[in-house]
Design an enzyme around this catalytic site. Structure first.
Site, short mmCIF file in Angstrom:
data_model
loop_
_atom_site.label_atom_id
_atom_site.label_comp_id
_atom_site.label_asym_id
_atom_site.label_seq_id
_atom_site.Cartn_x
_atom_site.Cartn_y
_atom_site.Cartn_z
N TYR A 55 29.89 44.74 32.27
CA TYR A 55 30.87 43.96 30.95
C TYR A 55 31.57 45.19 29.75
O TYR A 55 29.70 46.01 29.42
CB TYR A 55 29.75 43.33 30.00
CG TYR A 55 29.12 41.99 31.30
CD1 TYR A 55 30.11 41.36 32.27
CD2 TYR A 55 28.06 41.34 31.23
CE1 TYR A 55 30.25 40.76 33.10
CE2 TYR A 55 28.06 40.17 31.77
CZ TYR A 55 28.46 40.03 33.09
OH TYR A 55 28.17 38.73 33.33
N PRO A 207 28.40 27.45 31.73
CA PRO A 207 28.31 26.18 31.89
C PRO A 207 29.20 25.25 30.71
O PRO A 207 28.66 23.86 31.13
CB PRO A 207 26.75 26.30 31.46
CG PRO A 207 26.31 27.73 30.28
CD PRO A 207 27.56 28.89 30.69
N ARG A 210 33.94 27.51 30.27
CA ARG A 210 34.59 28.67 30.09
C ARG A 210 35.73 28.26 28.52
O ARG A 210 36.90 28.70 27.79
CB ARG A 210 35.97 28.98 30.72
CG ARG A 210 34.47 30.07 31.77
CD ARG A 210 36.55 31.11 32.79
NE ARG A 210 35.62 31.20 33.63
CZ ARG A 210 34.94 32.13 34.06
NH1 ARG A 210 34.30 33.22 33.27
NH2 ARG A 210 34.30 32.76 35.31
N GLY A 211 34.44 27.74 28.22
CA GLY A 211 35.21 26.73 26.18
C GLY A 211 35.88 25.18 26.62
O GLY A 211 35.90 24.65 25.62
N PHE A 212 36.29 25.44 28.20
CA PHE A 212 36.93 24.01 28.05
C PHE A 212 36.34 22.72 27.39
O PHE A 212 36.24 21.85 26.96
CB PHE A 212 37.48 23.19 29.50
CG PHE A 212 38.11 22.23 29.67
CD1 PHE A 212 38.97 21.98 29.00
CD2 PHE A 212 37.24 21.44 30.51
CE1 PHE A 212 39.78 20.56 29.76
CE2 PHE A 212 37.42 19.68 30.92
CZ PHE A 212 39.20 19.59 30.45
#
Length: 334
Positions: A55, A207, A210-212
Site C-alpha cells: 500500500y 465489504p 469497493r464503494g458500490f
C-alpha cells in the site's frame, strides 16, 4: 465495540482497512487526514488495523507506524508480505511484484517492522500466494518469523480452501483474508466453511463492494485516472450501468431496516457467521463513524434472505478482477 476471535487475539468486530489512506483509489489523503482517521478509529474502539507492504509502496505502513506507535498496546496490528513494489527497470519507478520466496519474505518483514516502528507484527499475511513457490515454503518462512518473535501469527490472502489446508498443515493459520460482500460471494463456495472447520478467522476486505454498496458512486467516469476500479470489469461503464439497477431495491431494504446502505452491507456480513470480521476502509471521519455503527444493526432472517436473493453472483454483472488479477489469485470461482 463487540469483539470477535482472530487467532490468539480478541479484536473489534469491525476492523479498519488502512489501504485507501495511501493507495488504490486515487491520490492519497494528507498525512494529517490519515492521522485523524486512524486516531478516531482507535478512540471509537477499533482494535484491528490492517495495512500491507504494497500500500503506497511502504507509505501506508509508515503512516500507521508513526501515528499508532504511542498506542501500540491497544490494538492488533496486521500487515502483509509477498507483494511489493520493486524498481525492476532501474528508472526509479516501482512496479508491483508478487514474490513469495522465503528470503524475500524475511527481508520484507524486517522492512515492515522498521516502517511500522514496532518489534513485532501481530498478524502477518502472505498477500498473494506466489504460484512459482510451494505454499508450504512460503508458510515455512513465515513460521520461522513466528519462532524468532518477529510476528505472532500467520495469515493468508486470496487463497482457496485447498491451499489453506496445505498451509495450515505446516503452521496454524490465524486468519484468511479475501474480498467478501453481497456482490462478491466466492468465499461461500468453500473457504468460509474451511475457515470455520479449522478455527481460522475470515477477514472480509472490500465489504461495501469497493464503494458500490454505499450507493453514492453513480458515474464511474468521475473516478480518478489511477483508481484501480477502472481496471475492474464490474466498474466498466456498461456493466456498472446494469449493476446500478440493483441499488433501488437494496436502498429500500436499508430504509426499512433504518440504517444506511453501507451499514446494511456490513451488518449482513456480521450476521453471516461469527468468524467473519469485515475491514472497511475510508478516508472520511463521517463515513468511519457510520461504518462502525453497523455493529449495532440487527437484521431479521427475512431481511437476510431478501438481501441474498437481491445481490449475488447471478445478479451482478462482470468479474471482480480483469484477466491479470484473476490469474494472480487462488480463490474458487463460480
Amino acid at each position: 465495540m463487540q469483539t470477535r476471535k482472530l487467532g490468539p487475539f480478541q479484536v473489534s468486530a469491525i476492523g479498519l482497512g488502512c489501504m485507501n489512506l495511501s493507495h488504490a483509489y486515487g491520490a492519497p489523503v494528507s498525512a494529517e487526514q490519515g492521522e485523524r482517521v486512524l486516531l478516531t478509529a482507535l478512540d471509537a474502539g477499533v482494535t484491528l488495523f490492517d495495512t500491507a507492504t504494497l500500500y503506497g509502496f511502504g507509505a501506508n505502513e509508515t503512516l500507521v507506524g508513526k501515528v499508532l506507535k504511542p498506542h501500540r498496546q491497544k490494538f492488533t496490528l496486521a500487515s502483509k508480505c509477498g507483494m511489493q513494489g520493486l524498481d525492476l527497470n532501474g528508472d526509479g519507478k516501482l512496479v508491483r511484484v508478487i514474490d513469495g520466496r522465503p528470503d524475500v519474505i524475511r527481508k520484507s518483514c524486517e522492512d515492515s517492522l522498521r516502517r511500522l516502528q514496532t518489534n513485532v507484527i501481530d498478524l502477518y499475511y502472505l498477500h498473494r500466494w506466489d504460484k512459482k513457490v510451494p505454499i508450504e515454503d512460503s508458510v515455512g518462512a513465515l513460521s520461522d518469523l513466528v519462532r524468532k518473535g518477529y510476528i505472532q501469527s500467520i495469515g493468508l490472502s486470496e487463497v482457496s480452501a485447498a491451499t489453506l489446508r496445505k498451509a495450515h498443515a505446516v503452521h496454524p493459520i490465524a486468519a484468511l483474508q479475501t474480498e467478501y460482500s453481497l456482490w462478491t460471494r466466492n468465499p461461500e463456495i468453500a473457504v468460509l466453511d474451511a475457515c470455520k472447520e479449522l478455527g481460522v478467522a475470515f477477514v472480509a476486505f472490500s465489504p461495501v463492494a469497493r464503494g458500490f454498496l454505499c450507493g453514492q458512486l453513480h458515474d464511474v467516469s468521475t473516478l480518478d485516472a489511477k483508481d484501480i476500479r477502472r481496471t475492474m470489469p464490474r466498474f466498466a461503464p456498461g456493466n456498472y450501468a446494469a449493476n446500478l439497477k440493483l441499488l433501488p431495491a437494496y436502498n429500500a431494504v436499508a430504509k426499512d431496516v433504518g440504517c444506511s446502505p453501507s451499514q446494511l452491507a456490513l451488518a449482513w456480513l456480521l450476521h453471516k457467521a461469527a468468524h467473519i470480521i469485515p475491514i472497511p476502509g475510508t478516508t472520511s471521519l463521517s463515513h468511519l463513524g457510520e461504518d462502525l455503527a453497523a455493529a449495532d444493526v440487527r437484521l431479521s432472517p427475512a431481511t437476510l434472505a431478501k438481501l441474498d436473493a437481491l445481490i449475488n453472483q447471478n445478479t451482478v454483472v462482470g468479474s471482480r478482477y480483469n484477466a491479470l488479477g484473476n490469474s494472480e489469485v487462488d480463490t474458487e470461482e463460480f
